[in-house]
Write a protein that holds these residues in place. Structure first.
Motif, PDB file in Angstrom:
ATOM      1  N   ALA A  63      20.068 -29.033   5.140  1.00  0.00           N
ATOM      2  CA  ALA A  63      19.901 -29.489   6.405  1.00  0.00           C
ATOM      3  C   ALA A  63      18.486 -28.808   6.900  1.00  0.00           C
ATOM      4  O   ALA A  63      18.162 -29.364   8.107  1.00  0.00           O
ATOM      5  N   THR A  64      18.148 -27.512   6.453  1.00  0.00           N
ATOM      6  CA  THR A  64      17.024 -26.807   6.998  1.00  0.00           C
ATOM      7  C   THR A  64      15.779 -27.556   6.502  1.00  0.00           C
ATOM      8  O   THR A  64      14.610 -27.093   6.875  1.00  0.00           O
ATOM      9  N   GLY A  65      15.705 -28.245   5.549  1.00  0.00           N
ATOM     10  CA  GLY A  65      14.435 -28.842   4.712  1.00  0.00           C
ATOM     11  C   GLY A  65      14.075 -28.279   3.631  1.00  0.00           C
ATOM     12  O   GLY A  65      13.251 -28.640   3.025  1.00  0.00           O
ATOM     13  N   LYS A  66      15.003 -27.138   3.266  1.00  0.00           N
ATOM     14  CA  LYS A  66      14.568 -26.418   1.998  1.00  0.00           C
ATOM     15  C   LYS A  66      14.832 -27.332   0.815  1.00  0.00           C
ATOM     16  O   LYS A  66      16.008 -28.030   0.899  1.00  0.00           O
ATOM     17  N   ALA A  67      14.115 -27.309  -0.361  1.00  0.00           N
ATOM     18  CA  ALA A  67      14.382 -28.037  -1.475  1.00  0.00           C
ATOM     19  C   ALA A  67      14.472 -27.212  -2.494  1.00  0.00           C
ATOM     20  O   ALA A  67      13.787 -26.146  -2.769  1.00  0.00           O
ATOM     21  N   VAL A  68      15.417 -27.723  -3.556  1.00  0.00           N
ATOM     22  CA  VAL A  68      15.558 -26.942  -4.791  1.00  0.00           C
ATOM     23  C   VAL A  68      15.249 -28.065  -6.075  1.00  0.00           C
ATOM     24  O   VAL A  68      15.709 -29.456  -5.935  1.00  0.00           O
ATOM     25  N   HIS A  69      14.483 -27.637  -7.111  1.00  0.00           N
ATOM     26  CA  HIS A  69      14.010 -28.595  -8.312  1.00  0.00           C
ATOM     27  C   HIS A  69      15.051 -28.102  -9.401  1.00  0.00           C
ATOM     28  O   HIS A  69      14.942 -27.187  -9.888  1.00  0.00           O
ATOM     29  N   ILE A  70      15.833 -29.093  -9.552  1.00  0.00           N
ATOM     30  CA  ILE A  70      16.985 -28.910 -10.347  1.00  0.00           C
ATOM     31  C   ILE A  70      16.717 -29.106 -11.956  1.00  0.00           C
ATOM     32  O   ILE A  70      15.869 -30.053 -12.400  1.00  0.00           O
ATOM     33  N   GLU A  71      17.151 -28.406 -12.878  1.00  0.00           N
ATOM     34  CA  GLU A  71      17.174 -28.534 -14.270  1.00  0.00           C
ATOM     35  C   GLU A  71      18.455 -29.534 -14.706  1.00  0.00           C
ATOM     36  O   GLU A  71      19.378 -28.962 -14.441  1.00  0.00           O
ATOM     37  N   TRP A  72      18.230 -30.552 -15.541  1.00  0.00           N
ATOM     38  CA  TRP A  72      19.545 -31.185 -16.019  1.00  0.00           C
ATOM     39  C   TRP A  72      20.140 -30.411 -16.845  1.00  0.00           C
ATOM     40  O   TRP A  72      19.517 -29.835 -17.621  1.00  0.00           O
ATOM     41  N   PRO A  73      21.414 -30.612 -16.871  1.00  0.00           N
ATOM     42  CA  PRO A  73      22.407 -29.850 -18.166  1.00  0.00           C
ATOM     43  C   PRO A  73      22.023 -30.839 -19.328  1.00  0.00           C
ATOM     44  O   PRO A  73      21.862 -32.047 -19.380  1.00  0.00           O
ATOM     45  N   HIS A  74      21.830 -30.069 -20.422  1.00  0.00           N
ATOM     46  CA  HIS A  74      21.440 -30.828 -21.551  1.00  0.00           C
ATOM     47  C   HIS A  74      22.487 -30.442 -22.716  1.00  0.00           C
ATOM     48  O   HIS A  74      22.969 -29.053 -22.798  1.00  0.00           O
ATOM     49  N   ASP A  75      22.465 -30.981 -23.911  1.00  0.00           N
ATOM     50  CA  ASP A  75      23.473 -30.652 -24.799  1.00  0.00           C
ATOM     51  C   ASP A  75      22.641 -29.977 -25.976  1.00  0.00           C
ATOM     52  O   ASP A  75      21.470 -29.466 -25.803  1.00  0.00           O
ATOM     53  N   ALA A  76      23.355 -29.807 -27.019  1.00  0.00           N
ATOM     54  CA  ALA A  76      22.658 -28.812 -28.356  1.00  0.00           C
ATOM     55  C   ALA A  76      21.467 -29.463 -28.820  1.00  0.00           C
ATOM     56  O   ALA A  76      20.556 -28.828 -29.378  1.00  0.00           O
ATOM     57  N   CYS A  77      21.093 -30.883 -28.666  1.00  0.00           N
ATOM     58  CA  CYS A  77      19.987 -31.389 -29.235  1.00  0.00           C
ATOM     59  C   CYS A  77      19.022 -31.536 -27.806  1.00  0.00           C
ATOM     60  O   CYS A  77      17.870 -32.319 -28.214  1.00  0.00           O
ATOM     61  N   GLY A  78      18.997 -31.328 -26.996  1.00  0.00           N
ATOM     62  CA  GLY A  78      18.256 -31.256 -25.782  1.00  0.00           C
ATOM     63  C   GLY A  78      18.265 -32.681 -25.110  1.00  0.00           C
ATOM     64  O   GLY A  78      17.423 -32.684 -24.208  1.00  0.00           O
TER      65      GLY A  78
END
Length: 371
Positions: free
Chosen positions: A154-169
Motif C-alpha cells: 500500500a505504500t508503493g514499495k515493491a519486492v522482486h520475487i524468486e519463484w520456488p523451484h524443484d530439484a531440477c530448476g
C-alpha cells in the motif's frame, strides 16, 4: 531475453548453479523433474529487498542490446518478506523481437507488463513453498519461460520475487495456477524501437453500425469465402463510443454437415466483463516498418472483434499490429479474460460436393492370331 538462445555460460549441469537468476525471462537449464541420483535438500531464499517501484526492465537475465537492466538485480531478489502485504501484483513477460533484414541488431524489443488483482492468498501460499537443490544428479535439458514477478504494498514499495523451484530448476506449479486465477487490471507493452526502424500508424475511426456481423471479417482464410475481404468499415474506436460487450469472430472452426452439404464455419462468441483494459489496448497504435525487417514466417489466427454499446450499435475494431503484422503482445490475453455468454457456430461457406473418382477409359487394343 526475448526469443533468443541463452548467452554462453547459462547452461548448468546441476542444481548447485541455480541462483536468483531463476527469475529470468528465459531459463535453459539441464533439468527435468526427476533427479537420477543425488541428495535433495530444501531451502528458502533470503527475503527480497524492498524497492521504490516495480521495474519490468530489472531482470537478471535480460540479454537484449536495446534494453539494459540495472546492475545487481539478482542480489535484490528473494522470497516474500515477513509481514509484506501486497495490494498489487506485477507480472513481466517476454514480448516480441523483430530484426532488420540487413543486420543482427534488433529493430524492436518488448516486455509485456500486466497488473493483476484478486485474492492474493493462494499466490502467497505458493510463493512460500521451499525450493529444492540436489547434490549431484542429472536432469533432462528443457527450457522454461519464467515471467518476472513483483509484489507491491500500500505504500508503493515493491519486492522482486524468486519463484520456488524443484530439484531440477523448474518452477513449482502452484505459482502459475495462482496467477491464472487473478484478474488483469491493466496491461502495457514496454517497447524499445529505434526511430529509423518502425513508425506508429493510427487507423481512422470505425463506422458505427446497427450491430455486429461475424460474416464480415477481415481475417477470413478461405479463397471462396462470402465475407467482405476489405472490411471497409473497420477502424479505431470512435470518440464517445462506450462499449459494454464484445463479439469475437474466429474463422478457423470445425466443418458442419447438414442436408445441403458440408460448411466451413465461423465461431461467434458474445463476451462480457470489464472491457477497460481491452479498450485501452485497442486504442493503441499499430506499427509499420520504415525499412525491411526479418519477420517470422508463421500464420497467426487473429479473431475479428466487434465492440457493442448499450444501444446495441457495434463497431468492427482494427487490431493493433506490430510491424510484422502480428497482434500486439497482450491483446489476445485481455480478450481471453472476458466471460463468454453465448457461442454460435455460423455456416459460412458451402463446400463443393466431392466428385466420385473414375478410372480413365481403357485403350482399345488389337491382337493378331498366330498362324
Amino acid at each position: 531475453m526475448i526469443g533468443a538462445a541463452p548467452a554462453a555460460g547459462r547452461l548448468r549441469p546441476a542444481l548447485a548453479a541455480i541462483t536468483a537468476t531463476l527469475m529470468a525471462v528465459l531459463v535453459l537449464c539441464l533439468g527435468g523433474c526427476t533427479a537420477i541420483t543425488g541428495r535433495v535438500t530444501h531451502y528458502t531464499p533470503s527475503p527480497a529487498a524492498p524497492q521504490g517501484r516495480a521495474d519490468c526492465l530489472a531482470t537478471s537475465y535480460w540479454n537484449e542490446p536495446l534494453m539494459t537492466a540495472p546492475p545487481g538485480v539478482a542480489a535484490t531478489m528473494g522470497s516474500v518478506p515477513q509481514g509484506f502485504v501486497p495490494v498489487d501484483v506485477v507480472e513481466c513477460s517476454p514480448g516480441q523481437r523483430i530484426f532488420r533484414q540487413a543486420s543482427t541488431e534488433p529493430a524492436w524489443a518488448s516486455i509485456l507488463e500486466q497488473h493483476l488483482s484478486g485474492d492474493y492468498g493462494p499466490l502467497l501460499a505458493a510463493l512460500a513453498e521451499q525450493s529444492e537443490r540436489q547434490d549431484g544428479g542429472a536432469c533432462v535439458a528443457m527450457a522454461e519461460t519464467i515471467p518476472d514477478l513483483w509484489l507491491v504494498d500500500a505504500t508503493g514499495k515493491a519486492v522482486h520475487i524468486e519463484w520456488p523451484h524443484d530439484a531440477c530448476g523448474f518452477t513449482k506449479p502452484g505459482v502459475r495456477q495462482a496467477l491464472a486465477a487473478l484478474t488483469v487490471t491493466s496491461s502495457k507493452s514496454i517497447d524499445v524501437r529505434p526511430s529509423d526502424a518502425v513508425e506508429p500508424v493510427t487507423p481512422p475511426p470505425a463506422r458505427i453500425l446497427a450491430g455486429a456481423d461475424c460474416m464480415t471479417t477481415a481475417h477470413w482464410y478461405e479463397g471462396n469465402g462470402l465475407a467482405d475481404p476489405s472490411a471497409k468499415d473497420m477502424g479505431g474506436i470512435p470518440e464517445g463510443f462506450v462499449p459494454v460487450s464484445a463479439v469475437e469472430c474466429t474463422a478457423f472452426g470445425s466443418n458442419v454437415t447438414d442436408a445441403r452439404g458440408t460448411w466451413r464455419t465461423i465461431t461467434q462468441k458474445r463476451l462480457t466483463g470489464d472491457l477497460t483494459p481491452l479498450v485501452k489496448a485497442f486504442r493503441g497504435p499499430s506499427y509499420k516498418a520504415v525499412g525491411k525487417l526479418v519477420c517470422e514466417a508463421s500464420l497467426e489466427i487473429i479473431p475479428d472483434v466487434w465492440l457493442v454499446d448499450a444501444a446495441g450499435r457495434a463497431i468492427h475494431v482494427q487490431w493493433p499490429l506490430t510491424a510484422c503484422r502480428k497482434s500486439q503482445p497482450g491483446t489476445k490475453e485481455l480478450l481471453a479474460r472476458l466471460h463468454v455468454t453465448e457461442t454460435t457456430v455460423l455456416k459460412a461457406v458451402l463446400q463443393p460436393a466431392p466428385q466420385p473418382k473414375t478410372l480413365p477409359p481403357a485403350t482399345p487394343t488389337s491382337t493378331t492370331a498366330e498362324r
